[in-house]
Write a protein that holds these residues in place. Structure first.
Motif, PDB file in Angstrom:
ATOM      1  N   TYR A 125      15.804  94.203  47.727  1.00 21.87           N
ATOM      2  CA  TYR A 125      15.679  95.376  46.857  1.00 21.87           C
ATOM      3  C   TYR A 125      15.343  96.522  47.797  1.00 21.87           C
ATOM      4  O   TYR A 125      14.287  96.509  48.438  1.00 21.87           O
ATOM      5  N   ILE A 126      16.236  97.475  47.913  1.00 30.18           N
ATOM      6  CA  ILE A 126      16.107  98.535  48.912  1.00 30.18           C
ATOM      7  C   ILE A 126      14.780  99.268  48.732  1.00 30.18           C
ATOM      8  O   ILE A 126      14.457  99.736  47.647  1.00 30.18           O
ATOM      9  N   GLY A 127      14.012  99.315  49.821  1.00 32.05           N
ATOM     10  CA  GLY A 127      12.701  99.942  49.798  1.00 32.05           C
ATOM     11  C   GLY A 127      11.570  98.972  49.519  1.00 32.05           C
ATOM     12  O   GLY A 127      10.416  99.380  49.421  1.00 32.05           O
ATOM     13  N   ARG A 128      11.879  97.697  49.413  1.00 33.43           N
ATOM     14  CA  ARG A 128      10.831  96.694  49.151  1.00 33.43           C
ATOM     15  C   ARG A 128       9.754  96.792  50.223  1.00 33.43           C
ATOM     16  O   ARG A 128      10.040  96.824  51.413  1.00 33.43           O
ATOM     17  N   CYS A 129       8.506  96.859  49.769  1.00 31.84           N
ATOM     18  CA  CYS A 129       7.370  96.984  50.680  1.00 31.84           C
ATOM     19  C   CYS A 129       6.285  95.965  50.332  1.00 31.84           C
ATOM     20  O   CYS A 129       6.279  95.396  49.235  1.00 31.84           O
ATOM     21  N   ILE A 130       5.377  95.783  51.265  1.00 32.66           N
ATOM     22  CA  ILE A 130       4.228  94.901  51.067  1.00 32.66           C
ATOM     23  C   ILE A 130       2.977  95.708  51.365  1.00 32.66           C
ATOM     24  O   ILE A 130       2.853  96.307  52.439  1.00 32.66           O
ATOM     25  N   LEU A 131       2.051  95.737  50.405  1.00 28.76           N
ATOM     26  CA  LEU A 131       0.748  96.363  50.579  1.00 28.76           C
ATOM     27  C   LEU A 131      -0.222  95.261  50.967  1.00 28.76           C
ATOM     28  O   LEU A 131      -0.354  94.267  50.246  1.00 28.76           O
ATOM     29  N   VAL A 132      -0.885  95.417  52.108  1.00 26.68           N
ATOM     30  CA  VAL A 132      -1.769  94.381  52.636  1.00 26.68           C
ATOM     31  C   VAL A 132      -3.176  94.950  52.766  1.00 26.68           C
ATOM     32  O   VAL A 132      -3.370  96.026  53.351  1.00 26.68           O
ATOM     33  N   LEU A 133      -4.137  94.223  52.218  1.00 23.40           N
ATOM     34  CA  LEU A 133      -5.533  94.636  52.362  1.00 23.40           C
ATOM     35  C   LEU A 133      -5.916  94.537  53.831  1.00 23.40           C
ATOM     36  O   LEU A 133      -5.585  93.554  54.509  1.00 23.40           O
ATOM     37  N   ASN A 134      -6.615  95.544  54.348  1.00 19.66           N
ATOM     38  CA  ASN A 134      -6.947  95.588  55.766  1.00 19.66           C
ATOM     39  C   ASN A 134      -8.056  94.626  56.176  1.00 19.66           C
ATOM     40  O   ASN A 134      -8.286  94.434  57.367  1.00 19.66           O
ATOM     41  N   ARG A 135      -8.717  94.019  55.227  1.00 23.90           N
ATOM     42  CA  ARG A 135      -9.719  92.997  55.556  1.00 23.90           C
ATOM     43  C   ARG A 135      -9.251  91.681  54.940  1.00 23.90           C
ATOM     44  O   ARG A 135      -8.468  91.662  53.994  1.00 23.90           O
ATOM     45  N   LYS A 161       0.898  76.082  49.982  1.00 22.88           N
ATOM     46  CA  LYS A 161       1.800  75.040  50.448  1.00 22.88           C
ATOM     47  C   LYS A 161       1.264  74.418  51.735  1.00 22.88           C
ATOM     48  O   LYS A 161       1.712  73.358  52.149  1.00 22.88           O
ATOM     49  N   GLU A 162       0.324  75.114  52.357  1.00 19.94           N
ATOM     50  CA  GLU A 162      -0.281  74.640  53.608  1.00 19.94           C
ATOM     51  C   GLU A 162      -1.377  73.623  53.302  1.00 19.94           C
ATOM     52  O   GLU A 162      -2.003  73.667  52.242  1.00 19.94           O
ATOM     53  N   SER A 163      -1.642  72.725  54.253  1.00 18.12           N
ATOM     54  CA  SER A 163      -2.689  71.725  54.045  1.00 18.12           C
ATOM     55  C   SER A 163      -4.074  72.367  54.007  1.00 18.12           C
ATOM     56  O   SER A 163      -4.973  71.860  53.334  1.00 18.12           O
ATOM     57  N   ALA A 164      -4.238  73.477  54.730  1.00 21.99           N
ATOM     58  CA  ALA A 164      -5.503  74.213  54.707  1.00 21.99           C
ATOM     59  C   ALA A 164      -5.189  75.667  54.335  1.00 21.99           C
ATOM     60  O   ALA A 164      -5.036  76.519  55.204  1.00 21.99           O
ATOM     61  N   PRO A 165      -5.070  75.969  53.046  1.00 18.89           N
ATOM     62  CA  PRO A 165      -4.685  77.317  52.624  1.00 18.89           C
ATOM     63  C   PRO A 165      -5.683  78.375  53.103  1.00 18.89           C
ATOM     64  O   PRO A 165      -6.891  78.148  53.106  1.00 18.89           O
ATOM     65  N   ASN A 166      -5.141  79.506  53.520  1.00 16.36           N
ATOM     66  CA  ASN A 166      -5.970  80.617  53.975  1.00 16.36           C
ATOM     67  C   ASN A 166      -5.338  81.912  53.466  1.00 16.36           C
ATOM     68  O   ASN A 166      -4.781  82.684  54.236  1.00 16.36           O
ATOM     69  N   PRO A 167      -5.401  82.138  52.149  1.00 14.64           N
ATOM     70  CA  PRO A 167      -4.698  83.296  51.572  1.00 14.64           C
ATOM     71  C   PRO A 167      -5.266  84.634  52.030  1.00 14.64           C
ATOM     72  O   PRO A 167      -6.463  84.766  52.264  1.00 14.64           O
ATOM     73  N   HIS A 168      -4.380  85.596  52.176  1.00 15.53           N
ATOM     74  CA  HIS A 168      -4.749  86.972  52.491  1.00 15.53           C
ATOM     75  C   HIS A 168      -4.073  87.847  51.438  1.00 15.53           C
ATOM     76  O   HIS A 168      -2.848  87.826  51.306  1.00 15.53           O
ATOM     77  N   LEU A 169      -4.859  88.607  50.726  1.00 15.47           N
ATOM     78  CA  LEU A 169      -4.373  89.407  49.614  1.00 15.47           C
ATOM     79  C   LEU A 169      -3.304  90.410  50.070  1.00 15.47           C
ATOM     80  O   LEU A 169      -3.519  91.180  51.004  1.00 15.47           O
ATOM     81  N   HIS A 170      -2.171  90.356  49.401  1.00 15.97           N
ATOM     82  CA  HIS A 170      -1.095  91.314  49.624  1.00 15.97           C
ATOM     83  C   HIS A 170      -0.302  91.438  48.326  1.00 15.97           C
ATOM     84  O   HIS A 170      -0.305  90.542  47.486  1.00 15.97           O
ATOM     85  N   ILE A 171       0.355  92.574  48.175  1.00 14.40           N
ATOM     86  CA  ILE A 171       1.070  92.883  46.943  1.00 14.40           C
ATOM     87  C   ILE A 171       2.467  93.385  47.297  1.00 14.40           C
ATOM     88  O   ILE A 171       2.620  94.243  48.167  1.00 14.40           O
ATOM     89  N   HIS A 172       3.466  92.840  46.619  1.00 17.03           N
ATOM     90  CA  HIS A 172       4.852  93.251  46.847  1.00 17.03           C
ATOM     91  C   HIS A 172       5.239  94.320  45.833  1.00 17.03           C
ATOM     92  O   HIS A 172       4.879  94.238  44.669  1.00 17.03           O
ATOM     93  N   VAL A 173       5.998  95.293  46.295  1.00 15.44           N
ATOM     94  CA  VAL A 173       6.617  96.256  45.388  1.00 15.44           C
ATOM     95  C   VAL A 173       8.121  96.186  45.612  1.00 15.44           C
ATOM     96  O   VAL A 173       8.600  96.244  46.755  1.00 15.44           O
ATOM     97  N   ARG A 174       8.831  95.987  44.509  1.00 14.07           N
ATOM     98  CA  ARG A 174      10.291  95.931  44.536  1.00 14.07           C
ATOM     99  C   ARG A 174      10.820  97.097  43.700  1.00 14.07           C
ATOM    100  O   ARG A 174      10.760  97.052  42.472  1.00 14.07           O
ATOM    101  N   PRO A 175      11.338  98.134  44.362  1.00 15.90           N
ATOM    102  CA  PRO A 175      11.949  99.232  43.607  1.00 15.90           C
ATOM    103  C   PRO A 175      13.194  98.723  42.891  1.00 15.90           C
ATOM    104  O   PRO A 175      13.916  97.874  43.410  1.00 15.90           O
ATOM    105  N   ARG A 176      13.434  99.256  41.717  1.00 16.73           N
ATOM    106  CA  ARG A 176      14.610  98.873  40.934  1.00 16.73           C
ATOM    107  C   ARG A 176      15.416 100.130  40.628  1.00 16.73           C
ATOM    108  O   ARG A 176      14.855 101.208  40.409  1.00 16.73           O
TER     109      ARG A 176
END
Length: 153
Positions: free
Chosen positions: A34-44, A91-106
């Motif tokens: 999706y053209i312009g698709r971005c990911i917002l990632v928390l800096n911590r 899906k990993e044996s030792a999950p270590n999630p890092h908050l991020h949010i996808h934006v898909r322009p339509r």
């Protein structure tokens, strides 16, 4: 955090960073299905939305408004789909999630970049998973330039 990809980005990983604020970084996604698709990632490092501070929530709200205005202004997006899906970390044996949010322009109309035309064939429907669409590097760089220019002025 040592074993977190988002906490340990290389300079190469940051080459498509379009914006940075106190709490959030915005990257043009490698996947431009999706053209312009971005990911917002928390800096911590943070595992979920429920762990955001009040200041991070406020900044996220402002950043969402800014991103939507940018995507509509510089690319002609009709609307934006937002998602915070942390499933792949588990899906990993030792999950270590890092908050991020996808934006898909339509887009309800085709978008033209460097003479190439892109059409959002699912407009009005949920976004398609694993579209696998690849755009030429020059078109990705054009999107990057437009977003970064608007977001940082």
């Amino acid at each position: 955090m040592d074993n977190c990809d988002w906490c340990n980005l290389s300079e190469e990983d940051k080459q498509f960073q379009v914006y940075e604020s106190k709490s959030w970084s915005v990257f043009l996604s490698d996947e431009q299905d999706y053209i312009g698709r971005c990911i917002l990632v928390l800096n911590r490092h943070c595992n979920s939305l429920s762990e955001l501070t009040d200041d991070e929530w406020d900044e996220l709200r402002n950043l969402i408004c800014k991103m939507e205005a940018c995507l509509k202004t510089v690319l002609g997006a009709t609307l934006c789909n937002w998602s915070c899906l942390m499933n792949n970390f588990y899906k990993e044996s030792a999950p270590n999630p890092h908050l991020h949010i996808h934006v898909r322009p339509r887009y309800d109309k085709p978008i033209v970049l460097n003479g190439s035309t892109y059409t959002d064939s699912e407009f009005g429907h949920h976004y398609a998973l694993n579209k696998g669409a690849v755009i030429p590097v020059k078109d990705k760089e054009e999107v990057f330039s437009r977003l970064k220019g608007w977001l940082n002025c």
